[in-house]
Motif scaffolding. Structure first.
Motif, PDB file in Angstrom:
ATOM      1  N   HIS A 284     -24.202  19.800  63.709  1.00 26.99           N
ATOM      2  CA  HIS A 284     -24.771  20.795  62.812  1.00 26.99           C
ATOM      3  C   HIS A 284     -26.003  20.244  62.111  1.00 26.99           C
ATOM      4  O   HIS A 284     -26.193  19.036  61.966  1.00 26.99           O
ATOM      5  CB  HIS A 284     -23.737  21.314  61.803  1.00 26.99           C
ATOM      6  N   THR A 285     -26.839  21.173  61.707  1.00 29.93           N
ATOM      7  CA  THR A 285     -28.085  20.871  61.026  1.00 29.93           C
ATOM      8  C   THR A 285     -28.409  22.036  60.106  1.00 29.93           C
ATOM      9  O   THR A 285     -27.647  23.008  60.035  1.00 29.93           O
ATOM     10  CB  THR A 285     -29.215  20.637  62.053  1.00 29.93           C
ATOM     11  N   CYS A 286     -29.506  21.958  59.401  1.00 30.31           N
ATOM     12  CA  CYS A 286     -29.885  23.022  58.465  1.00 30.31           C
ATOM     13  C   CYS A 286     -31.113  23.770  58.961  1.00 30.31           C
ATOM     14  O   CYS A 286     -31.951  23.216  59.675  1.00 30.31           O
ATOM     15  CB  CYS A 286     -30.176  22.435  57.075  1.00 30.31           C
ATOM     16  N   MET A 287     -31.207  25.046  58.556  1.00 30.61           N
ATOM     17  CA  MET A 287     -32.391  25.836  58.859  1.00 30.61           C
ATOM     18  C   MET A 287     -32.617  26.832  57.732  1.00 30.61           C
ATOM     19  O   MET A 287     -31.666  27.407  57.195  1.00 30.61           O
ATOM     20  CB  MET A 287     -32.242  26.568  60.193  1.00 30.61           C
ATOM     21  N   ARG A 288     -33.873  27.031  57.386  1.00 30.75           N
ATOM     22  CA  ARG A 288     -34.218  27.964  56.320  1.00 30.75           C
ATOM     23  C   ARG A 288     -34.269  29.370  56.909  1.00 30.75           C
ATOM     24  O   ARG A 288     -35.086  29.663  57.779  1.00 30.75           O
ATOM     25  CB  ARG A 288     -35.568  27.577  55.725  1.00 30.75           C
ATOM     26  N   ILE A 289     -33.372  30.236  56.435  1.00 33.07           N
ATOM     27  CA  ILE A 289     -33.265  31.605  56.943  1.00 33.07           C
ATOM     28  C   ILE A 289     -33.351  32.568  55.765  1.00 33.07           C
ATOM     29  O   ILE A 289     -32.496  32.555  54.876  1.00 33.07           O
ATOM     30  CB  ILE A 289     -31.940  31.815  57.708  1.00 33.07           C
ATOM     31  N   LYS A 290     -34.390  33.395  55.755  1.00 31.60           N
ATOM     32  CA  LYS A 290     -34.582  34.387  54.692  1.00 31.60           C
ATOM     33  C   LYS A 290     -34.507  33.732  53.311  1.00 31.60           C
ATOM     34  O   LYS A 290     -33.794  34.204  52.415  1.00 31.60           O
ATOM     35  CB  LYS A 290     -33.560  35.517  54.828  1.00 31.60           C
ATOM     36  N   ASN A 291     -35.213  32.628  53.191  1.00 29.79           N
ATOM     37  CA  ASN A 291     -35.320  31.865  51.950  1.00 29.79           C
ATOM     38  C   ASN A 291     -33.968  31.318  51.464  1.00 29.79           C
ATOM     39  O   ASN A 291     -33.784  31.046  50.285  1.00 29.79           O
ATOM     40  CB  ASN A 291     -35.966  32.691  50.829  1.00 29.79           C
ATOM     41  N   LYS A 292     -33.046  31.156  52.408  1.00 31.58           N
ATOM     42  CA  LYS A 292     -31.786  30.478  52.131  1.00 31.58           C
ATOM     43  C   LYS A 292     -31.580  29.404  53.182  1.00 31.58           C
ATOM     44  O   LYS A 292     -31.970  29.574  54.339  1.00 31.58           O
ATOM     45  CB  LYS A 292     -30.602  31.461  52.149  1.00 31.58           C
ATOM     46  N   VAL A 293     -30.977  28.309  52.785  1.00 35.69           N
ATOM     47  CA  VAL A 293     -30.702  27.232  53.735  1.00 35.69           C
ATOM     48  C   VAL A 293     -29.300  27.430  54.295  1.00 35.69           C
ATOM     49  O   VAL A 293     -28.323  27.476  53.548  1.00 35.69           O
ATOM     50  CB  VAL A 293     -30.831  25.850  53.069  1.00 35.69           C
ATOM     51  N   LYS A 294     -29.219  27.563  55.618  1.00 38.16           N
ATOM     52  CA  LYS A 294     -27.949  27.784  56.291  1.00 38.16           C
ATOM     53  C   LYS A 294     -27.641  26.603  57.206  1.00 38.16           C
ATOM     54  O   LYS A 294     -28.534  26.013  57.814  1.00 38.16           O
ATOM     55  CB  LYS A 294     -28.009  29.053  57.145  1.00 38.16           C
ATOM     56  N   TRP A 295     -26.352  26.289  57.324  1.00 37.24           N
ATOM     57  CA  TRP A 295     -25.918  25.301  58.299  1.00 37.24           C
ATOM     58  C   TRP A 295     -25.830  25.977  59.660  1.00 37.24           C
ATOM     59  O   TRP A 295     -25.256  27.057  59.792  1.00 37.24           O
ATOM     60  CB  TRP A 295     -24.566  24.714  57.933  1.00 37.24           C
ATOM     61  N   VAL A 296     -26.396  25.337  60.671  1.00 33.75           N
ATOM     62  CA  VAL A 296     -26.361  25.845  62.036  1.00 33.75           C
ATOM     63  C   VAL A 296     -25.594  24.853  62.905  1.00 33.75           C
ATOM     64  O   VAL A 296     -25.913  23.662  62.932  1.00 33.75           O
ATOM     65  CB  VAL A 296     -27.784  26.045  62.603  1.00 33.75           C
ATOM     66  N   GLN A 297     -24.580  25.355  63.606  1.00 27.40           N
ATOM     67  CA  GLN A 297     -23.799  24.518  64.508  1.00 27.40           C
ATOM     68  C   GLN A 297     -24.274  24.719  65.944  1.00 27.40           C
ATOM     69  O   GLN A 297     -24.530  25.845  66.359  1.00 27.40           O
ATOM     70  CB  GLN A 297     -22.309  24.858  64.412  1.00 27.40           C
ATOM     71  N   PHE A 298     -24.359  23.615  66.693  1.00 30.54           N
ATOM     72  CA  PHE A 298     -24.678  23.665  68.115  1.00 30.54           C
ATOM     73  C   PHE A 298     -23.376  23.506  68.899  1.00 30.54           C
ATOM     74  O   PHE A 298     -22.787  22.425  68.936  1.00 30.54           O
ATOM     75  CB  PHE A 298     -25.648  22.545  68.501  1.00 30.54           C
ATOM     76  N   LEU A 299     -22.925  24.583  69.524  1.00 33.38           N
ATOM     77  CA  LEU A 299     -21.670  24.540  70.266  1.00 33.38           C
ATOM     78  C   LEU A 299     -21.863  24.039  71.691  1.00 33.38           C
ATOM     79  O   LEU A 299     -20.967  23.427  72.266  1.00 33.38           O
ATOM     80  CB  LEU A 299     -21.022  25.921  70.277  1.00 33.38           C
ATOM     81  N   GLU A 300     -23.016  24.347  72.281  1.00 28.93           N
ATOM     82  CA  GLU A 300     -23.336  23.878  73.632  1.00 28.93           C
ATOM     83  C   GLU A 300     -24.797  23.461  73.661  1.00 28.93           C
ATOM     84  O   GLU A 300     -25.669  24.220  73.226  1.00 28.93           O
ATOM     85  CB  GLU A 300     -23.102  24.979  74.679  1.00 28.93           C
TER      86      GLU A 300
END
Length: 440
Positions: A284-300
């Protein structure tokens, strides 16, 4: 790896590390029989070892007469007079399936735990030997001495390399081409520090995830254990102490270890991390989405093949973590340190369901705005800070120059220009639709 191949590895018994300066073959001329075995284990590796022991017990030429297990206590609640399990170790599940008597010590220290009677006292005598595989708890000298033939341990590395709780994960992370399994005596005070009885090598497949290595190495370890049991007394006479100058240790991993650190990880590092935690803890890593920071998981995810052109001609000018995509391309490409790229095909944004690349791009990446993954959450009241390269880092040369030397029919820039050329270059299938077609 096929079962036949694993059997071939087991027949190589035993290859001791070169540093121990000994090579020998186990003798099975006078097999031991009628052993009463108490098995200690918990996880999937232990499950595979136990399957081989149970297969010997029920086979045509068994050396094991009676088998019971010690494993963690299961958690459950009663529903309509039936047990509904909320946690159950793989070893416990297998014991119930095979009808083996399972014992559950209380959580914590084993110092006050007593070796049980065989079959609850219905069979006279005591257990001949204890076998340990990924049990996760320290066994005191009193318990070791409670078995006629002591205790042995099945460890998934070529000791003294990688002592400790996570040898398989450490093997993957370090990119080792080979590993193996070791049968050792249980040391009363040093974890994984006992005398080596037998070892068998195991070549690591380049792209194999953690679960595959657990299955194959566990099976190999179980076969090796059976061969050791058949000639245990003779093998013990030739046991070899570990070379303490060659010792290396492993540690327990946590969720924190599955975070992608773009500032220091190459594409190869990220893929190894993915293999290590695959189906256990997604990267997992972070990404700025609509001025919010979300955790993004890489499943594959996978490493981009060298001959596959990047989705952006100038991707080397973008910092690691930059996201690239194209119509009809069934992956999202992300730039990495060192000029490498990874291709991600399944995602999960915190609090949301799984997404494929088309859904991820349509929902979270705007075509007119550059997107970059970041290692840690940031203050969204400010702009995303610039990427900081490691000290002394030198950017690789242009990818386009090397790409022109390949045998592709289309030039790189033209292939990226239109959807028609994307199809001609083999990036998409005719008639295929994507979730973001409605944005045209």
């Amino acid at each position: 790896m096929a079962v036949a191949a694993m059997c071939a590895h087991a027949r190589q018994l035993t290859r001791l590390p070169a540093k121990l300066s000994c090579r020998r073959t186990l003798s099975v001329s006078a097999p031991c029989a009628g052993l009463k075995v108490l098995f200690f284990g918990s996880d999937d590796f232990a499950d595979r070892v136990l399957r081989e022991l149970e297969g010997n017990r029920t086979g045509t030429q068994p050396c094991i007469e009676h088998l019971e297990v010690v494993c963690p206590q299961a958690n459950y609640y009663m529903k309509k007079e039936k047990k509904v399990y909320t946690y159950q170790s793989p070893v416990h599940k297998l014991a119930l399936k095979k009808g083996l008597h399972a014992h559950h010590p209380l959580p914590g220290s084993m110092s006050s735990w007593m070796i049980p009677m065989i079959d609850g006292g219905n069979i006279p005598g005591q257990f001949d030997i204890g076998i340990v595989a990924s049990f996760g708890r320290f066994l005191p000298q009193r318990i070791i001495n409670g078995f006629k033939k002591g205790m042995i341990n099945v460890h998934p590395s070529l000791l003294p390399k990688y002592r400790g709780p996570s040898p398989i994960q450490t093997t993957i992370l370090n990119g080792d081409p080979t590993s193996g399994v070791t049968i050792q005596e249980i040391h009363p005070s040093v974890i994984d520090g006992g005398k080596v009885l037998a070892q068998a090598p195991y070549p690591i497949p380049e792209t194999a995830p953690y679960g595959q290595l657990v299955d194959e190495m566990g099976t190999l370890g179980g076969k090796l254990t059976v061969k050791v049991l058949r000639d245990l007394d003779s093998i013990r006479e030739k046991s070899i102490a570990q070379d303490e100058t060659q010792v290396s240790h492993t540690r327990m991993f946590s969720r924190e270890d599955s975070i992608i650190v773009w500032e220091r990880m190459t594409a190869e590092d990220i893929f190894r991390l993915h293999r290590t935690f695959y189906q256990k803890e997604p990267l997992h890593t972070c990404m700025r989405i609509k001025n919010k920071v979300k955790w993004v998981q890489f499943l594959e995810l996978s490493i981009a093949p060298e001959k596959t052109p990047p989705l952006n001609e100038h991707f080397l000018d973008f910092p690691p973590g930059s996201v690239f995509h194209a119509k009809k391309v069934p992956y999202v490409e992300i730039a990495c340190l060192g000029g490498g790229r990874i291709h991600a095909t399944r995602f999960r944004v915190s609090g949301k369901a799984e997404r494929d690349p088309f859904q991820f791009i349509a929902g979270y990446v705007k075509p007119w705005k550059d997107k970059r993954m970041i290692t840690r959450p940031i203050n969204t009241k400010h702009l995303t800070p610039p990427f900081v390269y490691p000290e002394g880092y030198v950017k690789p040369s242009s990818y386009t120059d090397s790409y022109k030397n390949t045998d592709r029919k289309l030039e790189y820039c033209a292939a990226m220009a239109t959807k028609k050329l994307m199809h001609d270059a083999g990036y998409g299938l005719a008639g295929e639709s994507s979730a973001d077609d409605d944005d045209d």
